[in-house]
Write a protein that holds these residues in place. Structure first.
Motif, PDB file in Angstrom:
ATOM      1  N   TYR A 236       0.845  -1.200   0.000  1.00  0.00           N
ATOM      2  CA  TYR A 236       0.000   0.000   0.000  1.00  0.00           C
ATOM      3  C   TYR A 236       0.878   1.247   0.000  1.00  0.00           C
ATOM      4  O   TYR A 236       1.930   1.281   0.648  1.00  0.00           O
ATOM      5  CB  TYR A 236      -0.924   0.001   1.220  1.00  0.00           C
ATOM      6  CG  TYR A 236      -2.045  -0.996   1.114  1.00  0.00           C
ATOM      7  CD1 TYR A 236      -3.210  -0.696   0.407  1.00  0.00           C
ATOM      8  CD2 TYR A 236      -1.929  -2.264   1.679  1.00  0.00           C
ATOM      9  CE1 TYR A 236      -4.241  -1.622   0.292  1.00  0.00           C
ATOM     10  CE2 TYR A 236      -2.951  -3.197   1.567  1.00  0.00           C
ATOM     11  CZ  TYR A 236      -4.101  -2.872   0.864  1.00  0.00           C
ATOM     12  OH  TYR A 236      -5.112  -3.796   0.735  1.00  0.00           O
ATOM     13  N   PHE A 237       0.434   2.265  -0.726  1.00  0.00           N
ATOM     14  CA  PHE A 237       1.214   3.489  -0.848  1.00  0.00           C
ATOM     15  C   PHE A 237       1.251   4.284   0.454  1.00  0.00           C
ATOM     16  O   PHE A 237       2.247   4.916   0.794  1.00  0.00           O
ATOM     17  CB  PHE A 237       0.652   4.358  -1.976  1.00  0.00           C
ATOM     18  CG  PHE A 237       0.731   3.708  -3.320  1.00  0.00           C
ATOM     19  CD1 PHE A 237       1.950   3.357  -3.871  1.00  0.00           C
ATOM     20  CD2 PHE A 237      -0.420   3.432  -4.042  1.00  0.00           C
ATOM     21  CE1 PHE A 237       2.039   2.757  -5.121  1.00  0.00           C
ATOM     22  CE2 PHE A 237      -0.356   2.826  -5.287  1.00  0.00           C
ATOM     23  CZ  PHE A 237       0.882   2.495  -5.827  1.00  0.00           C
ATOM     24  N   ASP A 238       0.127   4.256   1.173  1.00  0.00           N
ATOM     25  CA  ASP A 238       0.069   4.988   2.435  1.00  0.00           C
ATOM     26  C   ASP A 238      -1.025   4.383   3.307  1.00  0.00           C
ATOM     27  O   ASP A 238      -1.799   3.529   2.870  1.00  0.00           O
ATOM     28  CB  ASP A 238      -0.180   6.483   2.206  1.00  0.00           C
ATOM     29  CG  ASP A 238      -1.410   6.745   1.337  1.00  0.00           C
ATOM     30  OD1 ASP A 238      -2.480   6.170   1.629  1.00  0.00           O
ATOM     31  OD2 ASP A 238      -1.296   7.510   0.363  1.00  0.00           O
ATOM     32  N   GLN A 239      -1.075   4.840   4.548  1.00  0.00           N
ATOM     33  CA  GLN A 239      -2.026   4.295   5.515  1.00  0.00           C
ATOM     34  C   GLN A 239      -3.471   4.552   5.110  1.00  0.00           C
ATOM     35  O   GLN A 239      -4.340   3.696   5.282  1.00  0.00           O
ATOM     36  CB  GLN A 239      -1.737   4.909   6.888  1.00  0.00           C
ATOM     37  CG  GLN A 239      -2.469   4.239   8.040  1.00  0.00           C
ATOM     38  CD  GLN A 239      -1.797   2.958   8.490  1.00  0.00           C
ATOM     39  OE1 GLN A 239      -0.848   2.509   7.862  1.00  0.00           O
ATOM     40  NE2 GLN A 239      -2.295   2.368   9.559  1.00  0.00           N
ATOM     41  N   SER A 240      -3.759   5.725   4.549  1.00  0.00           N
ATOM     42  CA  SER A 240      -5.145   6.047   4.180  1.00  0.00           C
ATOM     43  C   SER A 240      -5.638   5.130   3.062  1.00  0.00           C
ATOM     44  O   SER A 240      -6.808   4.716   3.052  1.00  0.00           O
ATOM     45  CB  SER A 240      -5.261   7.514   3.765  1.00  0.00           C
ATOM     46  OG  SER A 240      -4.486   7.784   2.615  1.00  0.00           O
ATOM     47  N   HIS A 241      -4.760   4.819   2.112  1.00  0.00           N
ATOM     48  CA  HIS A 241      -5.094   3.896   1.025  1.00  0.00           C
ATOM     49  C   HIS A 241      -5.414   2.518   1.595  1.00  0.00           C
ATOM     50  O   HIS A 241      -6.387   1.853   1.202  1.00  0.00           O
ATOM     51  CB  HIS A 241      -3.914   3.830   0.057  1.00  0.00           C
ATOM     52  CG  HIS A 241      -4.172   3.001  -1.160  1.00  0.00           C
ATOM     53  ND1 HIS A 241      -3.159   2.518  -1.965  1.00  0.00           N
ATOM     54  CD2 HIS A 241      -5.317   2.543  -1.705  1.00  0.00           C
ATOM     55  CE1 HIS A 241      -3.677   1.814  -2.944  1.00  0.00           C
ATOM     56  NE2 HIS A 241      -4.986   1.819  -2.816  1.00  0.00           N
ATOM     57  N   PHE A 242      -4.607   2.069   2.538  1.00  0.00           N
ATOM     58  CA  PHE A 242      -4.798   0.781   3.204  1.00  0.00           C
ATOM     59  C   PHE A 242      -6.143   0.743   3.919  1.00  0.00           C
ATOM     60  O   PHE A 242      -6.932  -0.202   3.759  1.00  0.00           O
ATOM     61  CB  PHE A 242      -3.641   0.573   4.181  1.00  0.00           C
ATOM     62  CG  PHE A 242      -3.754  -0.647   5.052  1.00  0.00           C
ATOM     63  CD1 PHE A 242      -4.065  -1.888   4.527  1.00  0.00           C
ATOM     64  CD2 PHE A 242      -3.521  -0.549   6.425  1.00  0.00           C
ATOM     65  CE1 PHE A 242      -4.147  -3.015   5.340  1.00  0.00           C
ATOM     66  CE2 PHE A 242      -3.600  -1.664   7.239  1.00  0.00           C
ATOM     67  CZ  PHE A 242      -3.919  -2.905   6.694  1.00  0.00           C
ATOM     68  N   ILE A 243      -6.440   1.776   4.688  1.00  0.00           N
ATOM     69  CA  ILE A 243      -7.688   1.816   5.451  1.00  0.00           C
ATOM     70  C   ILE A 243      -8.898   1.840   4.520  1.00  0.00           C
ATOM     71  O   ILE A 243      -9.883   1.129   4.746  1.00  0.00           O
ATOM     72  CB  ILE A 243      -7.694   3.045   6.386  1.00  0.00           C
ATOM     73  CG1 ILE A 243      -6.631   2.882   7.470  1.00  0.00           C
ATOM     74  CG2 ILE A 243      -9.083   3.253   7.000  1.00  0.00           C
ATOM     75  CD1 ILE A 243      -6.411   4.130   8.298  1.00  0.00           C
ATOM     76  N   ARG A 244      -8.813   2.636   3.453  1.00  0.00           N
ATOM     77  CA  ARG A 244      -9.943   2.757   2.534  1.00  0.00           C
ATOM     78  C   ARG A 244     -10.255   1.425   1.852  1.00  0.00           C
ATOM     79  O   ARG A 244     -11.415   0.999   1.796  1.00  0.00           O
ATOM     80  CB  ARG A 244      -9.634   3.828   1.491  1.00  0.00           C
ATOM     81  CG  ARG A 244     -10.802   4.081   0.521  1.00  0.00           C
ATOM     82  CD  ARG A 244     -10.539   5.292  -0.348  1.00  0.00           C
ATOM     83  NE  ARG A 244      -9.340   5.152  -1.180  1.00  0.00           N
ATOM     84  CZ  ARG A 244      -8.196   5.776  -0.975  1.00  0.00           C
ATOM     85  NH1 ARG A 244      -8.070   6.617   0.058  1.00  0.00           N
ATOM     86  NH2 ARG A 244      -7.167   5.597  -1.780  1.00  0.00           N
ATOM     87  N   ASP A 245      -9.227   0.764   1.325  1.00  0.00           N
ATOM     88  CA  ASP A 245      -9.448  -0.515   0.665  1.00  0.00           C
ATOM     89  C   ASP A 245      -9.944  -1.563   1.655  1.00  0.00           C
ATOM     90  O   ASP A 245     -10.854  -2.353   1.344  1.00  0.00           O
ATOM     91  CB  ASP A 245      -8.150  -1.004   0.007  1.00  0.00           C
ATOM     92  CG  ASP A 245      -8.059  -0.605  -1.454  1.00  0.00           C
ATOM     93  OD1 ASP A 245      -8.844   0.262  -1.875  1.00  0.00           O
ATOM     94  OD2 ASP A 245      -7.209  -1.155  -2.175  1.00  0.00           O
ATOM     95  N   PHE A 246      -9.356  -1.594   2.840  1.00  0.00           N
ATOM     96  CA  PHE A 246      -9.729  -2.610   3.817  1.00  0.00           C
ATOM     97  C   PHE A 246     -11.195  -2.477   4.210  1.00  0.00           C
ATOM     98  O   PHE A 246     -11.924  -3.471   4.298  1.00  0.00           O
ATOM     99  CB  PHE A 246      -8.839  -2.497   5.060  1.00  0.00           C
ATOM    100  CG  PHE A 246      -8.642  -3.805   5.767  1.00  0.00           C
ATOM    101  CD1 PHE A 246      -7.526  -4.586   5.520  1.00  0.00           C
ATOM    102  CD2 PHE A 246      -9.584  -4.267   6.671  1.00  0.00           C
ATOM    103  CE1 PHE A 246      -7.361  -5.801   6.154  1.00  0.00           C
ATOM    104  CE2 PHE A 246      -9.433  -5.475   7.314  1.00  0.00           C
ATOM    105  CZ  PHE A 246      -8.308  -6.253   7.062  1.00  0.00           C
ATOM    106  N   LYS A 247     -11.645  -1.254   4.406  1.00  0.00           N
ATOM    107  CA  LYS A 247     -13.048  -1.055   4.790  1.00  0.00           C
ATOM    108  C   LYS A 247     -13.997  -1.373   3.638  1.00  0.00           C
ATOM    109  O   LYS A 247     -15.076  -1.938   3.839  1.00  0.00           O
ATOM    110  CB  LYS A 247     -13.254   0.383   5.262  1.00  0.00           C
ATOM    111  CG  LYS A 247     -14.615   0.593   5.929  1.00  0.00           C
ATOM    112  CD  LYS A 247     -14.689   1.898   6.684  1.00  0.00           C
ATOM    113  CE  LYS A 247     -16.005   2.014   7.435  1.00  0.00           C
ATOM    114  NZ  LYS A 247     -16.096   3.283   8.199  1.00  0.00           N
ATOM    115  N   THR A 248     -13.590  -1.053   2.402  1.00  0.00           N
ATOM    116  CA  THR A 248     -14.418  -1.362   1.231  1.00  0.00           C
ATOM    117  C   THR A 248     -14.612  -2.863   1.078  1.00  0.00           C
ATOM    118  O   THR A 248     -15.722  -3.338   0.809  1.00  0.00           O
ATOM    119  CB  THR A 248     -13.764  -0.802  -0.043  1.00  0.00           C
ATOM    120  OG1 THR A 248     -13.714   0.619   0.042  1.00  0.00           O
ATOM    121  CG2 THR A 248     -14.544  -1.205  -1.286  1.00  0.00           C
TER     122      THR A 248
END
Length: 269
Positions: A236-248
């Motif tokens: 993942y490029f950054d933490q926000s990208h990780f969180i967004r995909d994980f929740k989706t």
């Protein structure tokens, strides 16, 4: 909660990732199972007990006795108050194209019952699996059925896109689409079209789900790695990208999932 996996026969390893069994006694509060986004497909047989699917409005619909849980980029929730036993075959997503002669995309996010997908053969297969005395017999019955379907395919059906899909499923470090196309000697445009045909979704979305699954597979190490380390390790490029995909793909914040207290994760423990 009892969960076991079994390796397929070598002759089916290009199609079947594993066979598995999940069993549990009834719980007074009920057991909620959450199926998350998955790049692969499953054949499912409820030989004991049944589940109801819970939609976003908390309405409940009785699930099938046997069916296909196709590759998906959404999560679903199911509940049961009964003793249950489920036998499954975890398949590569191109299985629907090879076994059912149906493009994978037609099944994406769908859960058709086996009767709808296979007609009378589906009913017969369901009955044999449900009545089988043990797991090994269920594996034999389903393996024989898959072998029979494969024997009717023309030779040379293994398009490079099939190999590309399998390669991507197991990739720990995901390449760019153009590099993957080049690896399998296809133009980028041809690659995207054929990959989608066999995987049921575009290469980019498919890779997002593989990356998410790689993160989920670090679940057992949740006490040994920080969320930042998990995100970085999975590309993942950054933490926000990780969180967004994980929740989706799961409906959970990563911290909630890796806490060990998330709904529907008991089978992993």
């Amino acid at each position: 909660m009892r969960y076991s996996t079994f390796a397929p026969p070598v002759s089916l390893s290009h199609l079947v990732r594993c066979f598995w069994v999940l069993e549990s006694d009834a719980q007074s509060s009920g057991y909620i199972h959450r199926s998350m986004a998955d790049c692969c497909t499953e054949l499912l047989f409820h030989y004991k007990g049944l589940f109801h699917e819970i939609d976003e409005q908390e309405r409940r619909t009785l699930s099938f006795r046997s069916g296909i849980h196709a590759q998906s980029y959404r999560y679903r929730r199911f509940i049961t108050h009964e003793d249950f036993g489920i036998f499954g075959a975890y398949l590569y997503p191109y299985a629907s194209k090879l076994l059912l002669n149906t493009p994978a995309a037609e099944f994406t996010n769908q859960m058709p019952d086996l009767h709808s997908a296979l007609g009378p053969q589906g009913r017969e297969l369901e009955e044999r699996i449900i009545l089988a005395p043990n797991t090994q017999e269920r594996i034999r019955i389903l393996s024989d059925f898959i072998h029979g379907r494969l024997s009717k395919l023309p030779t040379g059906y293994d398009h490079p896109a099939v190999s590309a899909v399998k390669y991507t499923v197991h990739a720990k470090h995901l390449p760019k689409v153009r590099d993957l196309a080049s690896r399998f000697n296809l133009s980028e445009r041809q690659f995207e079209r054929k990959f989608s045909e066999y995987a049921g979704m575009s290469p980019k979305r498919f890779m997002r789900i593989v990356r998410f699954e790689n993160a989920c597979n670090l679940y057992r190490n949740k006490l040994e790695k920080s969320l930042t380390e998990i995100a970085y390790e999975c590309g993942y490029f950054d933490q926000s990208h990780f969180i967004r995909d994980f929740k989706t793909f799961s409906g959970y914040e990563p911290g909630q999932y890796f806490s060990g207290h998330a709904e529907g994760t008991e089978w992993r423990d």
